[in-house]
Write a protein that holds these residues in place. Structure first.
Motif, PDB file in Angstrom:
ATOM      1  N   UNK A  68      -5.402  -1.242   3.129  1.00  0.00           N
ATOM      2  CA  UNK A  68      -4.103  -1.129   3.798  1.00  0.00           C
ATOM      3  C   UNK A  68      -3.846  -2.257   4.779  1.00  0.00           C
ATOM      4  N   UNK A  69      -4.861  -2.641   5.532  1.00  0.00           N
ATOM      5  CA  UNK A  69      -4.692  -3.640   6.585  1.00  0.00           C
ATOM      6  C   UNK A  69      -4.973  -5.025   6.029  1.00  0.00           C
ATOM      7  N   UNK A  70      -3.890  -5.674   5.593  1.00  0.00           N
ATOM      8  CA  UNK A  70      -3.993  -6.980   4.946  1.00  0.00           C
ATOM      9  C   UNK A  70      -3.083  -7.985   5.631  1.00  0.00           C
ATOM     10  N   UNK A  71      -3.442  -9.267   5.572  1.00  0.00           N
ATOM     11  CA  UNK A  71      -2.521 -10.290   6.064  1.00  0.00           C
ATOM     12  C   UNK A  71      -1.338 -10.485   5.112  1.00  0.00           C
ATOM     13  N   UNK A  97      -9.618   2.194   2.324  1.00  0.00           N
ATOM     14  CA  UNK A  97      -9.296   1.760   3.683  1.00  0.00           C
ATOM     15  C   UNK A  97     -10.294   2.317   4.688  1.00  0.00           C
ATOM     16  N   UNK A  98     -10.432   1.620   5.788  1.00  0.00           N
ATOM     17  CA  UNK A  98     -11.263   2.137   6.880  1.00  0.00           C
ATOM     18  C   UNK A  98     -10.483   3.150   7.715  1.00  0.00           C
ATOM     19  N   UNK A  99      -9.179   3.215   7.538  1.00  0.00           N
ATOM     20  CA  UNK A  99      -8.342   4.126   8.312  1.00  0.00           C
ATOM     21  C   UNK A  99      -8.534   5.574   7.861  1.00  0.00           C
ATOM     22  N   UNK A 115      -4.945   7.850  -5.201  1.00  0.00           N
ATOM     23  CA  UNK A 115      -6.068   8.376  -4.453  1.00  0.00           C
ATOM     24  C   UNK A 115      -6.218   7.613  -3.151  1.00  0.00           C
ATOM     25  N   UNK A 116      -6.917   8.222  -2.212  1.00  0.00           N
ATOM     26  CA  UNK A 116      -7.168   7.601  -0.911  1.00  0.00           C
ATOM     27  C   UNK A 116      -8.624   7.859  -0.562  1.00  0.00           C
ATOM     28  N   UNK A 117      -9.380   6.796  -0.369  1.00  0.00           N
ATOM     29  CA  UNK A 117     -10.804   6.899  -0.060  1.00  0.00           C
ATOM     30  C   UNK A 117     -11.082   6.077   1.195  1.00  0.00           C
ATOM     31  N   UNK A 118     -11.807   6.685   2.132  1.00  0.00           N
ATOM     32  CA  UNK A 118     -12.255   5.936   3.293  1.00  0.00           C
ATOM     33  C   UNK A 118     -13.435   5.073   2.863  1.00  0.00           C
ATOM     34  N   UNK A 119     -13.393   3.799   3.243  1.00  0.00           N
ATOM     35  CA  UNK A 119     -14.422   2.846   2.811  1.00  0.00           C
ATOM     36  C   UNK A 119     -15.821   3.300   3.210  1.00  0.00           C
TER      37      UNK A 119
END
Length: 147
Positions: A68-71, A97-99, A115-119
């Motif tokens: 999610x957090x990309x430049x 994502x780490x979020x 899907x959503x997975x925490x890193x």
């Protein structure tokens, strides 16, 4: 693993070099026949997906692992453009994502993430994740265009 006849094409969109390395090592350590393509920002991800600006010869990925957090463009913007493109919207997108923020999770699913997975922060857990992706998406699930 099923009778996979070709390597699975995976686009990994990740700007953190350590996270990209951990993911690559987990794929290499597994028996999953996958080709991992890594891009480091949202703009490059869209260029890869739409096969433009130096990415014309790249394959359409079978699945996208998206931070999610990309430049340049964040993952939510990439996801939104990908899921509104008629030729690309059926590609499964897993947010990696780490979020752990409820809002990031909800926003991702609202934009049609699959899907959503925490890193995972260690190799064994990342390798388990790679095996779970293979087992679910390429053994259990039937994707468009696959028998």
């Amino acid at each position: 693993m099923t009778g996979q006849t070709r390597d699975i094409e995976i686009l990994h969109v990740e700007d953190n070099e350590s996270d990209a390395f951990l993911t690559r090592m987990a794929f290499e350590d597994s028996a999953f026949k996958a080709r991992l393509h890594v891009v480091v920002d949202g703009e490059a991800a869209l260029n890869f997906l739409f096969r433009r600006d130096g990415f014309e010869d790249k394959p359409t990925p079978d699945i996208v692992l998206l931070d999610l957090n990309l430049p340049k463009l964040d993952g939510k913007q990439v996801l939104e453009q990908l899921k509104t493109a008629p030729d690309l919207r059926r590609i499964p997108v897993i947010i990696l994502s780490s979020s752990r923020a409820d809002q990031d999770i909800a926003d991702s699913y609202d934009r049609h993430a699959n899907g959503y997975i925490t890193k995972p922060d260690e190799f064994g857990r990342m390798r388990g994740l790679v095996e779970a992706i293979e087992e679910f998406w390429f053994s259990a699930a039937t994707l468009p265009g696959q028998p």
